[in-house]
Design a protein around this motif. Structure first.
Motif, PDB file in Angstrom:
ATOM      1  N   GLU A 188       0.820  -1.209   0.000  1.00 52.53           N
ATOM      2  CA  GLU A 188       0.000   0.000   0.000  1.00 52.53           C
ATOM      3  C   GLU A 188       0.859   1.267   0.000  1.00 52.53           C
ATOM      4  N   GLN A 189       2.046   1.184   0.571  1.00 48.29           N
ATOM      5  CA  GLN A 189       2.922   2.345   0.642  1.00 48.29           C
ATOM      6  C   GLN A 189       3.377   2.819  -0.732  1.00 48.29           C
ATOM      7  N   TYR A 190       3.439   1.909  -1.707  1.00 50.35           N
ATOM      8  CA  TYR A 190       3.958   2.272  -3.024  1.00 50.35           C
ATOM      9  C   TYR A 190       2.964   2.109  -4.166  1.00 50.35           C
ATOM     10  N   ALA A 191       1.901   1.334  -3.976  1.00 47.32           N
ATOM     11  CA  ALA A 191       1.042   0.995  -5.119  1.00 47.32           C
ATOM     12  C   ALA A 191      -0.408   1.402  -4.961  1.00 47.32           C
ATOM     13  N   SER A 192      -0.791   2.015  -3.845  1.00 46.13           N
ATOM     14  CA  SER A 192      -2.133   2.581  -3.709  1.00 46.13           C
ATOM     15  C   SER A 192      -2.135   4.006  -4.245  1.00 46.13           C
ATOM     16  N   GLY A 193      -3.321   4.603  -4.337  1.00 49.90           N
ATOM     17  CA  GLY A 193      -3.387   5.996  -4.793  1.00 49.90           C
ATOM     18  C   GLY A 193      -2.610   6.921  -3.882  1.00 49.90           C
ATOM     19  N   SER A 194      -2.817   6.777  -2.570  1.00 47.66           N
ATOM     20  CA  SER A 194      -2.091   7.627  -1.629  1.00 47.66           C
ATOM     21  C   SER A 194      -0.609   7.281  -1.629  1.00 47.66           C
ATOM     22  N   GLY A 195      -0.294   5.998  -1.842  1.00 46.55           N
ATOM     23  CA  GLY A 195       1.105   5.588  -1.877  1.00 46.55           C
ATOM     24  C   GLY A 195       1.853   6.145  -3.069  1.00 46.55           C
ATOM     25  N   ILE A 196       1.195   6.199  -4.224  1.00 38.54           N
ATOM     26  CA  ILE A 196       1.816   6.756  -5.425  1.00 38.54           C
ATOM     27  C   ILE A 196       2.175   8.227  -5.209  1.00 38.54           C
ATOM     28  N   SER A 197       1.249   8.994  -4.642  1.00 40.64           N
ATOM     29  CA  SER A 197       1.520  10.419  -4.437  1.00 40.64           C
ATOM     30  C   SER A 197       2.589  10.631  -3.373  1.00 40.64           C
ATOM     31  N   SER A 198       2.565   9.836  -2.290  1.00 41.32           N
ATOM     32  CA  SER A 198       3.578  10.010  -1.240  1.00 41.32           C
ATOM     33  C   SER A 198       4.949   9.557  -1.730  1.00 41.32           C
ATOM     34  N   HIS A 199       4.991   8.526  -2.571  1.00 38.14           N
ATOM     35  CA  HIS A 199       6.270   8.087  -3.127  1.00 38.14           C
ATOM     36  C   HIS A 199       6.839   9.152  -4.056  1.00 38.14           C
ATOM     37  N   ALA A 200       5.973   9.769  -4.871  1.00 35.53           N
ATOM     38  CA  ALA A 200       6.431  10.843  -5.755  1.00 35.53           C
ATOM     39  C   ALA A 200       6.982  12.007  -4.935  1.00 35.53           C
ATOM     40  N   ALA A 201       6.305  12.344  -3.834  1.00 36.94           N
ATOM     41  CA  ALA A 201       6.779  13.428  -2.970  1.00 36.94           C
ATOM     42  C   ALA A 201       8.147  13.084  -2.374  1.00 36.94           C
ATOM     43  N   LYS A 202       8.323  11.822  -2.002  1.00 36.13           N
ATOM     44  CA  LYS A 202       9.612  11.384  -1.454  1.00 36.13           C
ATOM     45  C   LYS A 202      10.714  11.472  -2.505  1.00 36.13           C
ATOM     46  N   LEU A 203      10.401  11.086  -3.749  1.00 38.77           N
ATOM     47  CA  LEU A 203      11.375  11.168  -4.832  1.00 38.77           C
ATOM     48  C   LEU A 203      11.771  12.617  -5.122  1.00 38.77           C
ATOM     49  N   LEU A 204      10.824  13.525  -5.002  1.00 43.57           N
ATOM     50  CA  LEU A 204      11.123  14.946  -5.200  1.00 43.57           C
ATOM     51  C   LEU A 204      12.125  15.430  -4.154  1.00 43.57           C
ATOM     52  N   SER A 223      -1.447  14.673  -5.576  1.00 47.83           N
ATOM     53  CA  SER A 223      -2.338  13.523  -5.650  1.00 47.83           C
ATOM     54  C   SER A 223      -1.849  12.538  -6.702  1.00 47.83           C
ATOM     55  N   ALA A 224      -2.394  11.329  -6.653  1.00 46.83           N
ATOM     56  CA  ALA A 224      -2.083  10.334  -7.684  1.00 46.83           C
ATOM     57  C   ALA A 224      -2.499  10.839  -9.056  1.00 46.83           C
ATOM     58  N   GLU A 225      -3.601  11.562  -9.115  1.00 46.72           N
ATOM     59  CA  GLU A 225      -4.056  12.124 -10.390  1.00 46.72           C
ATOM     60  C   GLU A 225      -3.000  13.051 -10.981  1.00 46.72           C
ATOM     61  N   ASP A 226      -2.357  13.859 -10.133  1.00 42.84           N
ATOM     62  CA  ASP A 226      -1.276  14.736 -10.605  1.00 42.84           C
ATOM     63  C   ASP A 226      -0.127  13.923 -11.180  1.00 42.84           C
ATOM     64  N   VAL A 227       0.190  12.801 -10.525  1.00 40.62           N
ATOM     65  CA  VAL A 227       1.296  11.962 -10.982  1.00 40.62           C
ATOM     66  C   VAL A 227       0.968  11.338 -12.335  1.00 40.62           C
ATOM     67  N   ASP A 235       7.313  13.095 -17.375  1.00 36.80           N
ATOM     68  CA  ASP A 235       7.983  13.668 -16.209  1.00 36.80           C
ATOM     69  C   ASP A 235       8.778  12.578 -15.504  1.00 36.80           C
ATOM     70  N   PRO A 236      10.086  12.786 -15.229  1.00 30.34           N
ATOM     71  CA  PRO A 236      10.916  11.698 -14.689  1.00 30.34           C
ATOM     72  C   PRO A 236      10.497  11.224 -13.303  1.00 30.34           C
ATOM     73  N   ILE A 237      10.019  12.120 -12.457  1.00 31.21           N
ATOM     74  CA  ILE A 237       9.577  11.714 -11.121  1.00 31.21           C
ATOM     75  C   ILE A 237       8.308  10.876 -11.220  1.00 31.21           C
ATOM     76  N   ALA A 238       7.371  11.324 -12.048  1.00 31.15           N
ATOM     77  CA  ALA A 238       6.128  10.579 -12.238  1.00 31.15           C
ATOM     78  C   ALA A 238       6.399   9.212 -12.852  1.00 31.15           C
ATOM     79  N   VAL A 239       7.293   9.167 -13.830  1.00 27.46           N
ATOM     80  CA  VAL A 239       7.638   7.897 -14.474  1.00 27.46           C
ATOM     81  C   VAL A 239       8.218   6.923 -13.447  1.00 27.46           C
ATOM     82  N   SER A 240       9.120   7.415 -12.607  1.00 27.37           N
ATOM     83  CA  SER A 240       9.744   6.559 -11.601  1.00 27.37           C
ATOM     84  C   SER A 240       8.722   6.041 -10.600  1.00 27.37           C
ATOM     85  N   ALA A 245       5.079   1.410  -8.970  1.00 24.62           N
ATOM     86  CA  ALA A 245       3.728   0.892  -8.737  1.00 24.62           C
ATOM     87  C   ALA A 245       3.417  -0.265  -9.675  1.00 24.62           C
ATOM     88  N   ILE A 246       3.805  -0.142 -10.950  1.00 19.00           N
ATOM     89  CA  ILE A 246       3.574  -1.212 -11.926  1.00 19.00           C
ATOM     90  C   ILE A 246       4.268  -2.496 -11.491  1.00 19.00           C
TER      91      ILE A 246
END
Length: 326
Positions: A188-204, A223-227, A235-240, A245-246
């Protein structure tokens, strides 16, 4: 009364709204009503559900229809032993006696009420009107704020001893779990909607020199929608974040295939949607990790029920409660 005059009520309760519908016994949705929670908590949410049911009962009566059963989909855990609901996103619903509130408040007497969790209702929806129609073994993976799995095994919903089966977001996907991962499970930390957005924030934070359009969005608002939108612009952060998640979705699906040997795995929820574009990649990852014979016999697909899976599943839950009494 003739079957064409008989209907069931389905109620889908979410964290922000409740949807209700009248269904014919063969599955046609006759009418749908939605009420927003608007900050309601505890007993007030129960009252709102009762009002929604009573409104649908009035509509049925005006149309000369007989409501034969009511099914309710709840966002959490339903304990069928003591008839209580635990819904973490609704304050005051730690052990809420929803069935009792409904039976005391609805305007018509002696209508059976069945309650189940959103994971199980989602797979019921797919069995009734979706991709799992005709299956005896299928799984519905719901990916939204969290991740859950509805389990259909031997033609029955599998809920576990206490109604908690399928709470798969807690699954650890790596033996080297961080302290945060151990609290909730790193699937859930990396592959849920909230996880995707929090992971992107961490990568930033970890990559201050990488240019990303996501930096223009405040961290708390990301949000995950933004990603997903940024991913379309490469966008390299979004791609990562989404490649991670994939990978998690693919390995997770492989684990389900090896464990349950299903005919179908159906991905749905708010993230699928936009993540359905990755189905081929998810399948490719899954093939690398799954038990090979089982993988060769499973179909992995995206749901077509969109936002109505919980409502449709609640309708089928009501219908099943009638069949189980025959």
């Amino acid at each position: 009364m003739e079957d064409d005059k008989k209907v069931v009520i389905g109620i889908d309760l979410g964290g922000t709204k409740a949807a209700g519908g009248l269904f014919r016994l063969k599955g046609a949705l006759l009418t749908k009503r939605v009420k927003k929670l608007e900050g309601r908590t505890g007993e007030a949410v129960g009252v709102l559900i009762v009002d929604l049911i009573n409104g649908l009962l009035r509509i049925a009566k005006e149309e000369g229809l007989q409501v034969t059963a009511i099914g309710i989909c709840v966002p959490g855990i339903y304990n069928e032993i003591d008839n209580t609901v635990w819904a973490p996103n609704i304050p005051g619903w730690e052990e809420f006696r929803l069935k009792e509130v409904i039976e005391q408040g609805m305007s018509a007497a002696r209508i059976p009420v069945a309650i189940d969790n959103d994971r199980s209702c989602s797979i019921l929806a797919e069995v009734w009107k979706g991709k799992a129609k005709g299956c005896r073994h299928a799984l519905f993976v719901t990916v939204g704020t969290g991740i859950g799995v509805g389990i259909w095994a031997n033609g029955m919903v599998l809920n576990g001893a206490h109604g908690i089966a399928g709470s798969i977001g807690w699954m650890g996907m790596d033996v080297a779990l961080s302290s945060t991962d151990r609290q909730r499970g790193n699937l859930e930390q990396y592959a849920s909607g909230s996880g995707i957005s929090s992971h992107a924030a961490k990568l930033l934070e970890e990559s201050p020199g990488v240019e990303s359009s996501l930096r223009r969005i405040p961290k708390k608002a990301l949000s995950a929608e933004d990603v997903f939108k940024a991913y379309q612009a490469n966008d390299p952060i979004a791609v990562s974040a989404l490649e991670t998640a994939i990978a998690y979705w693919g390995v997770f699906a492989a684990n389900l295939i090896s464990t349950f040997n299903p005919e179908k795995i159906i991905f749905g929820g708010g993230v699928f949607g936009p993540a359905s574009q990755f189905m081929d990649k998810i399948i490719s990852v899954s093939e690398q990790w799954a038990q090979p014979i089982s993988f060769g016999k499973v179909s992995i697909e995206a749901s077509t029920l969109e936002g109505d899976a919980g409502l449709v599943g609640a309708g089928y839950l009501a219908l099943k409660s009638l069949k189980n009494k025959v």
